[in-house]
Design an enzyme around this catalytic site. Sequence first.
Site, short mmCIF file in Angstrom:
data_model
loop_
_atom_site.label_atom_id
_atom_site.label_comp_id
_atom_site.label_asym_id
_atom_site.label_seq_id
_atom_site.Cartn_x
_atom_site.Cartn_y
_atom_site.Cartn_z
CE1 TYR A 24 -3.77 -2.36 0.27
CE2 TYR A 24 -2.61 -3.28 2.14
CZ TYR A 24 -3.61 -3.36 1.20
OH TYR A 24 -4.46 -4.44 1.20
CG ASP A 88 -28.49 -4.41 -2.11
OD1 ASP A 88 -28.17 -4.77 -3.27
OD2 ASP A 88 -29.01 -5.17 -1.27
CG HIS A 101 -9.51 -1.49 -4.90
ND1 HIS A 101 -10.00 -1.73 -3.64
CD2 HIS A 101 -10.50 -1.79 -5.76
CE1 HIS A 101 -11.24 -2.17 -3.74
NE2 HIS A 101 -11.57 -2.20 -5.02
#
Length: 145
Positions: A24, A88, A101
């Site tokens: 990361y 949803d 990401h």
Amino acid sequence: MTQTIFVLNGPNLNMLGKREPGIYGGKTLKDIEADCKAAGRELGLDIDFRQSNHEGTLVDWFHEADEKAVGVAINAGAYTHTSVALHDAIRAISIPVVELHISNVHAREEFRHKSMIAPACKGVICGFGPHSYILALHALKNITA
């Protein structure tokens, strides 16, 4: 009037800078927030940057964004691969959402290859390190102009 973009961050992203820097990078979430706000100023966008480790909070923020923003950039972290609730929530709102990401999730473990939220999003950006956030802001600016 300045347009607002919500930048939402899911679980464990508060640990950036400490958590697996080989994957990361060394930037903290605060560093990424500062980069997003600077890019937002250049793009004429107001950036509302948030992080939660709780799925329901992220759902609530999608609902809020639908009332207050023109788009959402989401790094859902591990919820990307598991959350029907986020899928949803994205489907329930009328503004575009870009999934992002830091790492290339398709070059990592098999379980990270499937996104539950991508089918509900306008697009997906991954693998460009923290710059993935800036790319998502540019994409949202272009599709909401």
